[in-house]
Design a protein around this motif. Sequence first.
Motif, PDB file in Angstrom:
ATOM      1  N   ILE A   1     133.342  82.774  96.894  1.00 14.56           N
ATOM      2  CA  ILE A   1     134.799  82.857  96.765  1.00 14.56           C
ATOM      3  C   ILE A   1     135.373  81.519  96.321  1.00 14.56           C
ATOM      4  N   ALA A   2     134.949  80.441  96.984  1.00 14.69           N
ATOM      5  CA  ALA A   2     135.481  79.114  96.670  1.00 14.69           C
ATOM      6  C   ALA A   2     135.195  78.720  95.228  1.00 14.69           C
ATOM      7  N   ASP A   3     134.080  79.193  94.705  1.00 16.50           N
ATOM      8  CA  ASP A   3     133.684  78.849  93.342  1.00 16.50           C
ATOM      9  C   ASP A   3     134.535  79.552  92.289  1.00 16.50           C
ATOM     10  N   ARG A   4     135.245  80.612  92.685  1.00 21.30           N
ATOM     11  CA  ARG A   4     135.985  81.438  91.719  1.00 21.30           C
ATOM     12  C   ARG A   4     137.444  81.012  91.527  1.00 21.30           C
ATOM     13  N   VAL A   5     137.960  80.076  92.350  1.00 23.77           N
ATOM     14  CA  VAL A   5     139.414  79.925  92.418  1.00 23.77           C
ATOM     15  C   VAL A   5     139.964  78.602  91.905  1.00 23.77           C
ATOM     16  N   GLY A   6     139.114  77.714  91.442  1.00 25.36           N
ATOM     17  CA  GLY A   6     139.622  76.469  90.863  1.00 25.36           C
ATOM     18  C   GLY A   6     140.440  75.612  91.814  1.00 25.36           C
ATOM     19  N   GLY A   7     140.060  75.579  93.087  1.00 27.56           N
ATOM     20  CA  GLY A   7     140.739  74.714  94.054  1.00 27.56           C
ATOM     21  C   GLY A   7     141.999  75.270  94.648  1.00 27.56           C
ATOM     22  N   ASP A   8     142.293  76.559  94.405  1.00 28.25           N
ATOM     23  CA  ASP A   8     143.529  77.198  94.862  1.00 28.25           C
ATOM     24  C   ASP A   8     143.259  77.978  96.151  1.00 28.25           C
ATOM     25  N   ALA A   9     143.773  77.479  97.279  1.00 28.97           N
ATOM     26  CA  ALA A   9     143.520  78.130  98.563  1.00 28.97           C
ATOM     27  C   ALA A   9     144.213  79.485  98.666  1.00 28.97           C
ATOM     28  N   ARG A  10     145.392  79.617  98.059  1.00 31.70           N
ATOM     29  CA  ARG A  10     146.091  80.911  98.100  1.00 31.70           C
ATOM     30  C   ARG A  10     145.229  82.014  97.491  1.00 31.70           C
ATOM     31  N   PHE A  11     144.650  81.720  96.338  1.00 30.58           N
ATOM     32  CA  PHE A  11     143.800  82.693  95.657  1.00 30.58           C
ATOM     33  C   PHE A  11     142.545  82.969  96.478  1.00 30.58           C
ATOM     34  N   ALA A  12     141.958  81.920  97.047  1.00 27.19           N
ATOM     35  CA  ALA A  12     140.746  82.090  97.851  1.00 27.19           C
ATOM     36  C   ALA A  12     140.998  82.990  99.056  1.00 27.19           C
ATOM     37  N   ILE A  13     142.104  82.772  99.742  1.00 24.23           N
ATOM     38  CA  ILE A  13     142.421  83.580 100.925  1.00 24.23           C
ATOM     39  C   ILE A  13     142.731  85.017 100.529  1.00 24.23           C
ATOM     40  N   ALA A  14     143.370  85.203  99.370  1.00 25.22           N
ATOM     41  CA  ALA A  14     143.640  86.561  98.883  1.00 25.22           C
ATOM     42  C   ALA A  14     142.341  87.302  98.584  1.00 25.22           C
ATOM     43  N   ILE A  15     141.365  86.610  97.989  1.00 24.98           N
ATOM     44  CA  ILE A  15     140.068  87.232  97.726  1.00 24.98           C
ATOM     45  C   ILE A  15     139.386  87.593  99.042  1.00 24.98           C
ATOM     46  N   LEU A  16     139.408  86.661 100.001  1.00 25.24           N
ATOM     47  CA  LEU A  16     138.794  86.920 101.309  1.00 25.24           C
ATOM     48  C   LEU A  16     139.400  88.155 101.956  1.00 25.24           C
ATOM     49  N   LYS A  17     140.711  88.232 101.976  1.00 26.36           N
ATOM     50  CA  LYS A  17     141.386  89.387 102.586  1.00 26.36           C
ATOM     51  C   LYS A  17     140.964  90.688 101.913  1.00 26.36           C
ATOM     52  N   ASN A  18     141.001  90.704 100.600  1.00 25.28           N
ATOM     53  CA  ASN A  18     140.661  91.918  99.865  1.00 25.28           C
ATOM     54  C   ASN A  18     139.188  92.293 100.028  1.00 25.28           C
ATOM     55  N   ALA A  19     138.315  91.287 100.088  1.00 28.47           N
ATOM     56  CA  ALA A  19     136.887  91.564 100.273  1.00 28.47           C
ATOM     57  C   ALA A  19     136.615  92.145 101.662  1.00 28.47           C
ATOM     58  N   LEU A  20     137.272  91.611 102.673  1.00 35.33           N
ATOM     59  CA  LEU A  20     137.123  92.151 104.037  1.00 35.33           C
ATOM     60  C   LEU A  20     137.615  93.595 104.098  1.00 35.33           C
ATOM     61  N   GLU A  21     138.750  93.846 103.475  1.00 36.06           N
ATOM     62  CA  GLU A  21     139.295  95.208 103.462  1.00 36.06           C
ATOM     63  C   GLU A  21     138.383  96.162 102.697  1.00 36.06           C
ATOM     64  N   HIS A  22     137.807  95.688 101.597  1.00 37.20           N
ATOM     65  CA  HIS A  22     136.917  96.523 100.794  1.00 37.20           C
ATOM     66  C   HIS A  22     135.658  96.871 101.584  1.00 37.20           C
ATOM     67  N   ALA A  23     135.088  95.874 102.247  1.00 37.65           N
ATOM     68  CA  ALA A  23     133.890  96.115 103.054  1.00 37.65           C
ATOM     69  C   ALA A  23     134.194  97.083 104.203  1.00 37.65           C
ATOM     70  N   ASP A  24     135.363  96.951 104.788  1.00 38.35           N
ATOM     71  CA  ASP A  24     135.763  97.833 105.884  1.00 38.35           C
ATOM     72  C   ASP A  24     135.911  99.276 105.403  1.00 38.35           C
TER      73      ASP A  24
END
Length: 342
Positions: A210-233
């Motif tokens: 996730i961190a490698d995909r966002v170019g240093g942007d924490a907002r984007f990283a956290i959005a990916i994390l949230k969506n990935a958790l929801e997708h796995a669920d």
Amino acid sequence: MITNSEVLQADFQPAEILHRHDQINYLSEVLEPITDNQRVDGAFIHGPTGVGKTHTTQFLLERLEASSPEIETTLIDCWANYQYGATLKRVLEGYDIFRRRGEPKDDLIAKLKAEVDHPYVVVLDEVDQLEDDRLLKPLHEMPHITLLLIANEREDLYSRLDSRVHSRLAGYPAVEFKKYTQDELVSILRKRTEAATRGEVISEPHLEVIADRVGGDARFAIAILKNALEHADRRGGERVRKEDIESVLGDAREELLRATISKLTADQRVLYQILVEGGEQSIGEIYEQYEQRVRDPVVKRTVTGYLQKMEHYDIVELHGQKRGRTYEVTTTQLMDFEDVLE
């Protein structure tokens, strides 16, 4: 899988600010005289989106209020309150100053000057969104008000300021927030995951993905994390897989873009529509159409500033240099214009 979704929201204020100790310490030193009722003009906080400028400043305000109850603070989103009257209204409300409906702005400034008699820290977040910078001068001149200005680019803002305003703000100490490193993002994501879930739901290597995909942007990283958790669920999994991350990259990006586009001011929405309809265009082409569509157009330099702001948030792409520069939207493949602005 998710037991506390609140900590995965973009506007969640964490109790601990990670990897911003230098900025916190420096700003604390700048603001320290306020606790002794001494004058502090202010500071300028700048950096790209998603690097913790607002959360860090909010953390400092809470710490100031806790240590010195006589200090008043307010944080104003200038994207939502970009007009002179709206910004002034929020400044008055932050100090609990009563205003009558329709009261002239000059009277309100005089009332603010008369009634603010102890330290008042006013944070203008996204200050480069202000439609009219004339409010900055009287706020700067009030002896008990300290201004903290937050924007993406210091020089972009200063180049558009009225010369009389610029001369007063030029001496503000500047605090830069750089993009997070990959290791810093991984630790931020780990902390959010621990607060939002139970058990080992995502591995360290997957946080690195996730961190490698966002170019240093924490907002984007956290959005990916949230969506990935929801997708796995949704698929009934107990842990996030790499496929979960890859499959939600577009969704996470669209989620952030929708939120940002929904905040555009009236003029910025017109500019966005012009680019959606006409594709890549020069500033001259854009401004000609803009003048035809709005009742009270701002000057071309201000429109250029709007487009640069939209570029910072990845809504607009800039091509070329100076006179040959062109602009186009980055989001037409992701969403329909009318859908976003409903």
